[in-house]
Scaffold this motif. Structure first.
Motif, PDB file in Angstrom:
ATOM      1  N   CYS A 210       0.841  -1.206   0.000  1.00 28.29           N
ATOM      2  CA  CYS A 210       0.000   0.000   0.000  1.00 28.29           C
ATOM      3  C   CYS A 210       0.875   1.254   0.000  1.00 28.29           C
ATOM      4  O   CYS A 210       0.644   2.182  -0.757  1.00 28.29           O
ATOM      5  N   VAL A 211       1.905   1.244   0.844  1.00 24.37           N
ATOM      6  CA  VAL A 211       2.798   2.400   0.932  1.00 24.37           C
ATOM      7  C   VAL A 211       3.435   2.662  -0.429  1.00 24.37           C
ATOM      8  O   VAL A 211       3.499   3.803  -0.896  1.00 24.37           O
ATOM      9  N   ILE A 212       3.866   1.608  -1.084  1.00 26.55           N
ATOM     10  CA  ILE A 212       4.548   1.792  -2.367  1.00 26.55           C
ATOM     11  C   ILE A 212       3.599   2.315  -3.442  1.00 26.55           C
ATOM     12  O   ILE A 212       3.866   3.336  -4.067  1.00 26.55           O
ATOM     13  N   THR A 213       2.482   1.629  -3.630  1.00 30.07           N
ATOM     14  CA  THR A 213       1.595   2.052  -4.724  1.00 30.07           C
ATOM     15  C   THR A 213       1.011   3.441  -4.456  1.00 30.07           C
ATOM     16  O   THR A 213       1.009   4.302  -5.333  1.00 30.07           O
ATOM     17  N   GLN A 214       0.541   3.663  -3.243  1.00 33.13           N
ATOM     18  CA  GLN A 214      -0.084   4.943  -2.953  1.00 33.13           C
ATOM     19  C   GLN A 214       0.956   6.058  -2.875  1.00 33.13           C
ATOM     20  O   GLN A 214       0.714   7.176  -3.299  1.00 33.13           O
ATOM     21  N   GLY A 215       2.134   5.712  -2.326  1.00 33.90           N
ATOM     22  CA  GLY A 215       3.198   6.709  -2.243  1.00 33.90           C
ATOM     23  C   GLY A 215       3.624   7.169  -3.625  1.00 33.90           C
ATOM     24  O   GLY A 215       3.781   8.359  -3.888  1.00 33.90           O
ATOM     25  N   LEU A 216       3.750   6.203  -4.528  1.00 33.30           N
ATOM     26  CA  LEU A 216       4.142   6.514  -5.906  1.00 33.30           C
ATOM     27  C   LEU A 216       3.115   7.433  -6.552  1.00 33.30           C
ATOM     28  O   LEU A 216       3.451   8.425  -7.208  1.00 33.30           O
ATOM     29  N   TRP A 217       1.857   7.105  -6.345  1.00 31.09           N
ATOM     30  CA  TRP A 217       0.794   7.917  -6.939  1.00 31.09           C
ATOM     31  C   TRP A 217       0.777   9.322  -6.349  1.00 31.09           C
ATOM     32  O   TRP A 217       0.734  10.318  -7.074  1.00 31.09           O
ATOM     33  N   ILE A 218       0.853   9.414  -5.033  1.00 29.60           N
ATOM     34  CA  ILE A 218       0.783  10.734  -4.389  1.00 29.60           C
ATOM     35  C   ILE A 218       1.997  11.579  -4.773  1.00 29.60           C
ATOM     36  O   ILE A 218       1.876  12.766  -5.033  1.00 29.60           O
ATOM     37  N   TRP A 219       3.144  10.945  -4.836  1.00 28.47           N
ATOM     38  CA  TRP A 219       4.361  11.668  -5.204  1.00 28.47           C
ATOM     39  C   TRP A 219       4.223  12.301  -6.592  1.00 28.47           C
ATOM     40  O   TRP A 219       4.613  13.437  -6.822  1.00 28.47           O
ATOM     41  N   ASN A 220       3.654  11.552  -7.517  1.00 27.26           N
ATOM     42  CA  ASN A 220       3.558  12.034  -8.900  1.00 27.26           C
ATOM     43  C   ASN A 220       2.323  12.866  -9.191  1.00 27.26           C
ATOM     44  O   ASN A 220       2.196  13.441 -10.259  1.00 27.26           O
ATOM     45  N   ASP A 221       1.377  12.925  -8.304  1.00 27.60           N
ATOM     46  CA  ASP A 221       0.109  13.589  -8.601  1.00 27.60           C
ATOM     47  C   ASP A 221       0.227  15.101  -8.443  1.00 27.60           C
ATOM     48  O   ASP A 221       0.731  15.594  -7.436  1.00 27.60           O
ATOM     49  N   PHE A 272      13.995   3.510  -4.883  1.00 30.96           N
ATOM     50  CA  PHE A 272      13.730   2.246  -5.554  1.00 30.96           C
ATOM     51  C   PHE A 272      14.980   1.376  -5.604  1.00 30.96           C
ATOM     52  O   PHE A 272      14.949   0.192  -5.297  1.00 30.96           O
ATOM     53  N   LEU A 273      16.113   2.013  -5.977  1.00 33.38           N
ATOM     54  CA  LEU A 273      17.343   1.235  -6.089  1.00 33.38           C
ATOM     55  C   LEU A 273      17.808   0.745  -4.715  1.00 33.38           C
ATOM     56  O   LEU A 273      18.285  -0.377  -4.569  1.00 33.38           O
ATOM     57  N   ALA A 274      17.628   1.612  -3.709  1.00 26.03           N
ATOM     58  CA  ALA A 274      18.097   1.244  -2.375  1.00 26.03           C
ATOM     59  C   ALA A 274      17.254   0.120  -1.783  1.00 26.03           C
ATOM     60  O   ALA A 274      17.766  -0.773  -1.132  1.00 26.03           O
ATOM     61  N   LEU A 275      15.961   0.207  -2.013  1.00 30.27           N
ATOM     62  CA  LEU A 275      15.058  -0.750  -1.366  1.00 30.27           C
ATOM     63  C   LEU A 275      14.442  -1.701  -2.371  1.00 30.27           C
ATOM     64  O   LEU A 275      13.342  -2.191  -2.174  1.00 30.27           O
ATOM     65  N   GLN A 276      15.174  -1.960  -3.466  1.00 30.25           N
ATOM     66  CA  GLN A 276      14.554  -2.703  -4.564  1.00 30.25           C
ATOM     67  C   GLN A 276      13.895  -3.994  -4.116  1.00 30.25           C
ATOM     68  O   GLN A 276      12.767  -4.276  -4.477  1.00 30.25           O
ATOM     69  N   LYS A 277      14.601  -4.749  -3.327  1.00 28.36           N
ATOM     70  CA  LYS A 277      14.090  -6.048  -2.918  1.00 28.36           C
ATOM     71  C   LYS A 277      12.780  -5.917  -2.167  1.00 28.36           C
ATOM     72  O   LYS A 277      11.759  -6.509  -2.517  1.00 28.36           O
ATOM     73  N   ASN A 281       9.235  -7.215  -3.678  1.00 26.93           N
ATOM     74  CA  ASN A 281       8.589  -8.243  -2.882  1.00 26.93           C
ATOM     75  C   ASN A 281       7.399  -7.686  -2.119  1.00 26.93           C
ATOM     76  O   ASN A 281       6.418  -8.371  -1.889  1.00 26.93           O
ATOM     77  N   GLY A 282       7.520  -6.434  -1.720  1.00 30.60           N
ATOM     78  CA  GLY A 282       6.433  -5.801  -0.963  1.00 30.60           C
ATOM     79  C   GLY A 282       5.178  -5.713  -1.791  1.00 30.60           C
ATOM     80  O   GLY A 282       4.102  -6.133  -1.377  1.00 30.60           O
ATOM     81  N   ILE A 283       5.288  -5.181  -2.991  1.00 27.08           N
ATOM     82  CA  ILE A 283       4.140  -5.090  -3.881  1.00 27.08           C
ATOM     83  C   ILE A 283       3.558  -6.471  -4.073  1.00 27.08           C
ATOM     84  O   ILE A 283       2.376  -6.713  -3.927  1.00 27.08           O
TER      85      ILE A 283
ATOM     86  N   PHE C 108      20.508 -11.929 -13.183  1.00 29.35           N
ATOM     87  CA  PHE C 108      20.112 -10.511 -13.352  1.00 29.35           C
ATOM     88  C   PHE C 108      18.610 -10.303 -13.212  1.00 29.35           C
ATOM     89  O   PHE C 108      18.048  -9.406 -13.813  1.00 29.35           O
ATOM     90  N   LYS C 109      17.968 -11.152 -12.464  1.00 23.83           N
ATOM     91  CA  LYS C 109      16.527 -11.041 -12.306  1.00 23.83           C
ATOM     92  C   LYS C 109      16.139  -9.650 -11.807  1.00 23.83           C
ATOM     93  O   LYS C 109      15.234  -9.011 -12.310  1.00 23.83           O
ATOM     94  N   GLY C 110      16.914  -9.170 -10.808  1.00 15.94           N
ATOM     95  CA  GLY C 110      16.615  -7.870 -10.214  1.00 15.94           C
ATOM     96  C   GLY C 110      16.687  -6.765 -11.249  1.00 15.94           C
ATOM     97  O   GLY C 110      15.831  -5.888 -11.315  1.00 15.94           O
ATOM     98  N   LEU C 111      17.697  -6.839 -12.093  1.00 14.20           N
ATOM     99  CA  LEU C 111      17.878  -5.817 -13.119  1.00 14.20           C
ATOM    100  C   LEU C 111      16.687  -5.807 -14.081  1.00 14.20           C
ATOM    101  O   LEU C 111      16.127  -4.758 -14.399  1.00 14.20           O
ATOM    102  N   PHE C 112      16.287  -7.008 -14.513  1.00 19.64           N
ATOM    103  CA  PHE C 112      15.169  -7.091 -15.447  1.00 19.64           C
ATOM    104  C   PHE C 112      13.875  -6.584 -14.817  1.00 19.64           C
ATOM    105  O   PHE C 112      13.093  -5.877 -15.445  1.00 19.64           O
ATOM    106  N   ARG C 113      13.666  -6.963 -13.557  1.00 18.97           N
ATOM    107  CA  ARG C 113      12.472  -6.491 -12.851  1.00 18.97           C
ATOM    108  C   ARG C 113      12.464  -4.975 -12.797  1.00 18.97           C
ATOM    109  O   ARG C 113      11.444  -4.331 -13.016  1.00 18.97           O
TER     110      ARG C 113
END
Lengths: 290, 433, 302
Positions: A210-221, A272-277, A281-283, C108-113
């Motif tokens: 929820c934080v990710i999807t809604q945060g993304l939307w609010i940030w860009n709106d 996004f890059l820092a917390l990619q995982k 996975n969160g979404i 490179f799964k992460g990169l593609f994602r």
């Protein structure tokens, strides 16, 4: 629920062996990624041009200058708008998580027609675009005496996010086991206690999503900040970006706009890059249960 | 004073209090007598480098009155319209707003004045005695402070014209068509248009309408409203549309391309030297005179000539109005008077942007691109300038025209008579209620 | 989830009606700032309100009659349906295919994602503008590529063509949105038990049979949420008609929401636009509810 565990297993897994089939798979995936990413290269290349350079954006990387960035940075008053954006996004998302998880608790747990009705009642909010209702909303705010401040767009972000968030949380909640709560009930835990110490922590994957999807939307709106903020010092980044867009009588300043767009997306990209995982996975974890 | 009010009430009957009261001069010391105040302003447009409205104006006002902070917001026009409506509905409209003459656009000064949102500017020093403000006067009140004019014309590339052996600007419609043919024969795309942004169709059509309709009947649009004339009348809009269609029929404008081209892409093609002409407004002069892939070349600007003489679609441009609910009406009036007085630093700065074409005031003729615009202003002064058609129509009529016209040139089987019928129908529909 | 007999009212000891207290903040906000304005919109639908002048009159059902008779509803409804079906099918098919490809043990799964999710980070305004250069006839990105491989790039004009414009903007929507769809599928696929697939392989199932008989049924809940979310997004389509084509050429990309917007703002017929919205809402609700019922039923059957 086994998701978290599975992920750990994967850490040690081996990759596929090289065979013609897997090579083909790589080629297809790489080609696909190129197709997906290539339009964004235009954004980046154009943002590095000077504002006056109006040659076709398809002539890639013909000029390297920071002028457009400097213009966008100073014209938007970037540091100030960045802080505003962060405040608006973080504030709204926090409220959304609290209000929506609370609302989803009865909706996801009680099995009556009323609860089911409330579920659909909230979902019905998903389908109405805000542009259509904006004039009545403004009138309502006016009648209630809510002045235009930095909190007004937040009120609307929270309200508009409720349908999706309640939909997400109550769906997720239906998949959570009731046994822990049952034993807590027997131990005499109160309702608020059950909610805060049992349900809320269990909702964590859905909360991330929820934080990710809604945060993304609010940030860009830009819509709500644009119509409900009067003071320039309270504008957020997307509103600042709008001023480069132009109109029928004033052509857009595309290079500056692209630079502004990169500046606006930059914090997101860093996060996004820092917390990619956690991000992906969160979404995934949140949505799959819905 | 009281007597006077009663007298005018008796005389005019329906005349409102505010009209009678504003017959007095406004308080010219309003700002001087206020403490620190913040005045808000909202306009549409793009923030240029060292932008006039968002940067220079607030600074110059601060210089003149240190206690005034002017906060200016600039938005793209669709967003501007939405914001304006929302802010009016929430009762938090900015003190100064941009409005267009007559019925043009959603910030039409007539529509806003009718709803009572605009303060009367009759007592402005810079309005007194001006005879050219009809298109911003509603019910006896001047509601928009405006000084410049806006032009629709034909930008052309002098190098390409020379290449095709064209020596002078066309003076008649037939000459114009011949020139197009010469360009085409020389392998040059005569005209580029960004018809994907359908509003650009107005740029050509209104020029032709200024030649073919208004010289014969200046009241054509007034009579449209009263039902005396119709879009379907023979020799009026059918002729205009037919003439413009000729350009597409002969591929002078390539519909198969133009329908997928945006306005900014058309401008790029023009400055890159890929087409000899484009129909556009004076407001886009800066972009159209910028240097592109073709390097520097000399531009010219002429009105599309008509079958019987040359007229121009040149008229009063959009201007600034004061929100009637503003706390600072008199203060805003002081600002507008200072801005428009023809010699103030604000005026000079505004002129210096080259985005307004002033017909009066110091240095009006030294503004950038003035040479390009001069022929049009001369025509205007000769009484050969007409307003842009959509200013007289309810908003939405022109959209119908654009849609139907692009259907026609896009080969959807739409005919000229379908367009005029569609316009008439839409016009009547919009006027209803 | 728990087997419970159908009975009126709440009989649970643990999940009592007291829990509804938790609903108060959300419900209050939703009612005051959303439902009430929406009801007001319904009210405007029987007036001749123009959006700025509050001195309006009642006109009864005239707005509804006008919307039904002037052809704008049928045109925009048709466009919206095509757009929605196209985006729903393609974004789900592509999203699922990519998810399945990335669910194998590749590097490179992460990169593609990240690549797939990147377009979602940018605002629709910018995306719309870039894509108009991708699509530009002649000198556009695709046009150039076509010329490069020996085809006629200048004939490629998807946005200027009445037949293709709608699909062209739908592709942009898919481009921006499929990453999210993909990630949701990826999550669904990760819950599929590997041993089931192994068992299938031993029984001699082909890869396609594994997908059809094991993977798809197991991720049916994921399919439901993705389909519903993309149906709603498709039916609400507005951004790219607005930014890229302005509803054109002609009326070929006017969607329901675009038409409502145009009626309300360009034509200044707020009353009529409200009537239009009311009908559009009713339509979208019916479609969504039908789909929810159908998909839920399928989920159970599978």
């Amino acid at each position: 629920m086994a998701l978290g565990k599975k992920k750990d297993d994967r850490e040690v897994q081996t990759y596929m062996k090289t065979s013609p089939k897997t090579i083909l798979l790589y080629v297809v995936i790489i080609l696909f990624c190129i197709v997906v990413i290539s339009p964004l290269v235009i954004v980046f290349s154009s943002s590095l041009r000077s504002p006056e350079n109006q040659t076709s954006p398809l002539a890639l990387f013909i000029e390297f200058t920071g002028v457009s960035y400097i213009r966008a940075f100073s014209n938007m008053n970037y540091p100030m708008q960045l802080i505003n954006s962060i405040m608006t996004t973080v504030g709204s998302v926090l409220c959304i998580v609290v209000f929506a998880t609370m609302a989803a608790y009865p909706i996801g747990r009680i099995k009556t027609k009323l609860a089911r009705f409330l579920y659909f009642f909230f979902i019905s909010g998903l389908i109405i675009p805000s542009q259509m209702v904006i004039v009545p909303i403004a009138q309502t705010l006016n009648r209630l005496g809510v002045p235009n401040t930095r909190f007004t767009p937040m009120i609307m972000f929270i309200t508009c996010s409720l349908p999706f968030s309640v939909f997400l949380f109550s769906g997720f909640m239906k998949g959570l086991p009731v046994e822990i709560e049952e034993s807590a009930y027997i131990d005499g835990a109160s309702l608020p206690k059950r909610f805060t110490s049992i349900v809320f922590p269990l909702l964590q994957p859905a909360i991330i999503s929820c934080v990710i999807t809604q945060g993304l939307w609010i940030w860009n709106d830009y819509f709500y900040p644009m119509v409900f903020i009067t003071k320039k010092a309270q504008y957020s980044l997307p509103v600042g970006m709008l001023q480069f867009l132009g109109d029928k009588e004033n052509p857009a300043q595309w290079n500056v706009l692209f630079a502004a767009c990169v500046l606006c997306a930059l914090p997101l990209i860093i996060v996004f890059l820092a917390l990619q995982k956690q991000f992906v996975n969160g979404i995934a974890a949140g949505a799959v249960k819905g | 004073m009281k007597k006077q009010v009663l007298f005018s009430l008796a005389l005019a009957g329906a005349m409102t209090m505010s009209t009678a009261v504003t017959a007095m001069a406004y308080d010219h010391e309003a700002i001087e007598n206020s403490g620190d105040i913040t005045i808000t302003m909202m306009v549409s447009g793009t923030a240029y480098e060292n932008d006039f409205e968002t940067e220079q104006l607030p600074a110059l006002i601060k210089e003149k009155w240190p206690n005034v902070t002017l906060e200016v917001t600039k938005l793209p026009d669709d967003n501007y319209y939405t914001s304006l409506k929302t802010k009016l509905a929430s009762g938090e409209c900015p003190d100064l707003i941009l409005t267009q003459p007559m019925y043009a656009g959603q910030n039409s000064c007539y529509a806003l004045a009718e709803a009572g949102y605009l303060a009367s500017l009759n007592d402005l020093d810079t309005v007194a005695g001006r005879q050219d403000l009809n298109s911003v006067t509603y019910d006896g009140d001047v509601v928009t402070s405006t000084s410049g004019v806006s032009i629709l014309g034909t930008y052309y590339n002098k190098d390409l014209f020379a290449q095709a052996g064209i020596e002078s600007e066309p003076q008649t419609w037939d000459e114009f068509l011949e020139d197009c043919q010469k360009l085409q024969d020389a392998g040059i795309q005569p005209i580029v248009m960004g018809d994907k942004d359908q509003y650009v169709l107005q740029f050509g059509l209104y020029q032709i309408a200024a030649n073919e309709i208004y010289p014969k009947n200046p009241d054509f649009d007034v009579q449209l409203r009263s039902g005396e004339t119709h879009f379907t009348d023979e020799g009026t809009w059918d002729k205009v549309l037919e003439m413009y269609k000729t350009l597409y029929d002969n591929k002078y404008i390539d519909a198969s391309k133009s329908l997928g081209y945006g306005a900014s892409q058309a401008i790029t093609d023009f400055i890159d030297g890929k087409a000899a002409m484009t129909f556009d407004g004076s407001f886009n002069a800066a972009a159209l005179t910028a240097e592109g892939a073709a390097g520097p070349f000399e531009r010219g600007y002429f009105p599309i000539p008509g079958t019987e003489g040359v007229y121009t679609a040149t008229c009063l441009s959009a201007g600034y109005s004061i929100y009637s609910g503003s706390e600072y009406i008199d203060q805003c009036k002081e600002i507008l008077d200072y801005w428009q007085d023809g010699s103030s630093p604000v005026w000079q700065a505004h002129l210096g942007t080259g985005r307004i074409i002033a017909t009066y005031g110091e240095g009006a003729d030294t503004a950038p691109n003035y040479e390009l615009f001069k022929p049009f202003i001369d025509l205007l002064n000769e009484g050969k300038g007409f307003y842009w058609c959509n200013q007289a129509w309810p908003a939405g009529t022109e959209t119908e025209m654009e849609v139907l016209f692009s259907e026609m040139v896009g080969g959807q089987g739409t005919e000229v008579e379908d367009i005029v019928e569609g316009m008439q129908e839409k016009f009547e529909d919009l006027l209803e209620d | 989830m728990q087997p419970k007999k159908k009975r009126k009212g709440n009989t649970s000891l643990i999940f009592t009606n007291k829990m509804y207290v938790f609903l108060i903040p959300a419900l209050a906000m939703f009612l005051v700032f959303w439902i009430y304005p929406v009801l007001q919109l319904f009210y405007y639908s029987i007036t001749n309100f123009n959006g700025i002048n509050y001195d309006y009159e009642f006109v009864g059902l005239k707005n509804y009659a006008k919307v039904l008779s002037n052809g704008t509803l049928s045109n925009s409804l048709k466009n919206t349906m095509i757009y929605a079906v196209f985006t729903v099918v393609l974004s789900n098919v592509i999203g699922m295919a990519v998810a399945m490809a990335l669910n194998t043990r590749i590097r490179f799964k992460g990169l593609f994602r990240t690549c797939a999710y990147f377009p979602a980070l940018f605002s629709a305004i910018v995306v719309g503008f870039i894509w108009s250069y991708v699509y530009m006839p002649g000198a556009g990105m695709i046009g150039n590529l076509l010329t490069l491989i020996g085809l006629d790039g200048s004939a490629f004009n998807p946005l200027g063509n009445y037949k293709t414009a709608l699909y062209a903007i739908a592709i942009v929507e898919i481009w921006k949105g499929f990453g999210t769809t993909m990630i949701i599928y990826l999550a669904g696929l990760q819950t599929v038990d590997e041993s089931l697939l192994e068992a299938g392989r031993i029984d001699g199932c082909t890869e396609w049979q594994l997908i059809r008989k094991i993977k798809l049924p197991l991720i049916s809940a994921t399919v439901t949420i993705n389909v519903i979310l993309s149906v709603i997004a498709g039916l609400k389509a507005f951004d790219y008609s607005f930014i890229m084509t302005n509803g054109g050429p002609g009326k070929s990309t006017k969607t329901l929401m675009f038409q409502v917007y145009e009626t309300a703002f360009t034509d200044m017929k707020m009353g009529r636009a409200s009537a239009f919205s009311v009908m559009a809402f009713a339509f979208i609700i019916i479609i969504t509810v039908l789909m929810l019922f159908y998909l839920n039923k399928r989920e159970v059957e599978l």
